[in-house]
Motif scaffolding. Sequence first.
Motif, mmCIF file in Angstrom:
data_model
loop_
_atom_site.group_PDB
_atom_site.id
_atom_site.type_symbol
_atom_site.label_atom_id
_atom_site.label_comp_id
_atom_site.label_asym_id
_atom_site.label_seq_id
_atom_site.Cartn_x
_atom_site.Cartn_y
_atom_site.Cartn_z
ATOM 1 N N ILE A 9 0.842 -1.201 0.000
ATOM 2 C CA ILE A 9 0.000 0.000 0.000
ATOM 3 C C ILE A 9 0.871 1.242 0.000
ATOM 4 O O ILE A 9 0.614 2.200 -0.735
ATOM 5 C CB ILE A 9 -0.971 -0.013 1.194
ATOM 6 C CG1 ILE A 9 -1.992 -1.137 0.992
ATOM 7 C CG2 ILE A 9 -1.669 1.323 1.352
ATOM 8 C CD1 ILE A 9 -2.829 -1.437 2.205
ATOM 9 N N PHE A 12 2.263 1.820 -3.396
ATOM 10 C CA PHE A 12 1.190 2.331 -4.261
ATOM 11 C C PHE A 12 0.986 3.818 -4.024
ATOM 12 O O PHE A 12 0.910 4.604 -4.962
ATOM 13 C CB PHE A 12 -0.097 1.550 -3.997
ATOM 14 C CG PHE A 12 -1.311 2.174 -4.618
ATOM 15 C CD1 PHE A 12 -2.241 2.840 -3.844
ATOM 16 C CD2 PHE A 12 -1.532 2.106 -5.979
ATOM 17 C CE1 PHE A 12 -3.355 3.413 -4.410
ATOM 18 C CE2 PHE A 12 -2.648 2.679 -6.558
ATOM 19 C CZ PHE A 12 -3.554 3.335 -5.764
ATOM 20 N N PHE A 50 -9.187 3.273 -2.515
ATOM 21 C CA PHE A 50 -8.663 1.918 -2.631
ATOM 22 C C PHE A 50 -8.357 1.352 -1.249
ATOM 23 O O PHE A 50 -8.778 0.257 -0.914
ATOM 24 C CB PHE A 50 -7.396 1.876 -3.495
ATOM 25 C CG PHE A 50 -6.681 0.564 -3.366
ATOM 26 C CD1 PHE A 50 -7.162 -0.565 -4.004
ATOM 27 C CD2 PHE A 50 -5.564 0.455 -2.566
ATOM 28 C CE1 PHE A 50 -6.533 -1.785 -3.860
ATOM 29 C CE2 PHE A 50 -4.924 -0.763 -2.411
ATOM 30 C CZ PHE A 50 -5.406 -1.883 -3.063
ATOM 31 N N TYR A 51 -7.638 2.106 -0.462
ATOM 32 C CA TYR A 51 -7.246 1.605 0.858
ATOM 33 C C TYR A 51 -8.454 1.422 1.771
ATOM 34 O O TYR A 51 -8.679 0.353 2.323
ATOM 35 C CB TYR A 51 -6.233 2.547 1.494
ATOM 36 C CG TYR A 51 -5.825 2.084 2.871
ATOM 37 C CD1 TYR A 51 -4.931 1.038 3.016
ATOM 38 C CD2 TYR A 51 -6.365 2.664 4.012
ATOM 39 C CE1 TYR A 51 -4.572 0.589 4.268
ATOM 40 C CE2 TYR A 51 -6.017 2.218 5.271
ATOM 41 C CZ TYR A 51 -5.112 1.181 5.394
ATOM 42 O OH TYR A 51 -4.764 0.727 6.643
ATOM 43 N N ARG A 64 -6.951 -8.428 -2.948
ATOM 44 C CA ARG A 64 -6.683 -7.001 -2.777
ATOM 45 C C ARG A 64 -5.622 -6.537 -3.770
ATOM 46 O O ARG A 64 -5.753 -5.479 -4.389
ATOM 47 C CB ARG A 64 -6.252 -6.719 -1.343
ATOM 48 C CG ARG A 64 -6.093 -5.255 -1.029
ATOM 49 C CD ARG A 64 -5.649 -5.074 0.424
ATOM 50 N NE ARG A 64 -5.731 -3.708 0.805
ATOM 51 C CZ ARG A 64 -6.488 -3.235 1.778
ATOM 52 N NH1 ARG A 64 -7.229 -4.037 2.491
ATOM 53 N NH2 ARG A 64 -6.511 -1.968 2.047
ATOM 54 N N TYR A 68 -6.283 -3.874 -6.702
ATOM 55 C CA TYR A 68 -5.419 -2.700 -6.790
ATOM 56 C C TYR A 68 -4.795 -2.589 -8.180
ATOM 57 O O TYR A 68 -4.793 -1.525 -8.795
ATOM 58 C CB TYR A 68 -4.358 -2.790 -5.699
ATOM 59 C CG TYR A 68 -3.044 -2.145 -6.022
ATOM 60 C CD1 TYR A 68 -2.899 -0.759 -6.047
ATOM 61 C CD2 TYR A 68 -1.920 -2.914 -6.300
ATOM 62 C CE1 TYR A 68 -1.693 -0.175 -6.335
ATOM 63 C CE2 TYR A 68 -0.714 -2.333 -6.589
ATOM 64 C CZ TYR A 68 -0.599 -0.966 -6.610
ATOM 65 O OH TYR A 68 0.601 -0.391 -6.910
#
Length: 138
Positions: A9, A12, A50-51, A64, A68
């Motif tokens: 994450i 990203f 998204f998170y 996930r 993503y």
Amino acid sequence: MKIKNFLSIFTFVIFVVTLPSSLYSQEKQEKSKRVDIFKSTERDSMQLWFYDRATIMGVTGEKRKEFYNIILYHTFKMTALEKKEKGFTPEEIRVKFEELLRKQHSEVKPILDDTQYGYYLDTYKKLLKGVYERKGWK
């Protein structure tokens, strides 16, 4: 395992935060007066979306990551539609944008259950409202 997810994450977020600034400097040199498909605040919203939404929807692990990757890929493709060298007319941009959107939805659907997919569509619809209004698309 949690550290691995956090690093994914984090990577990203760093990518999405730095991408707009490098794209902006290139676009500024072109002196193009086009209106971006996604404003920087919308791209920021997509990061948070998204998170937060993946967490709320219970999308974890490989699902996930796949979710993503699909969102990131299609967002990048949608944003690239307006590049000057593509030479698309505003009408062509809209058609191609909607094709990419349908493709994104069809790729996301098998990853999510019906409730998650409904939540995804509802959230994405709200996100796209600003795009459609700014572009004058109905």
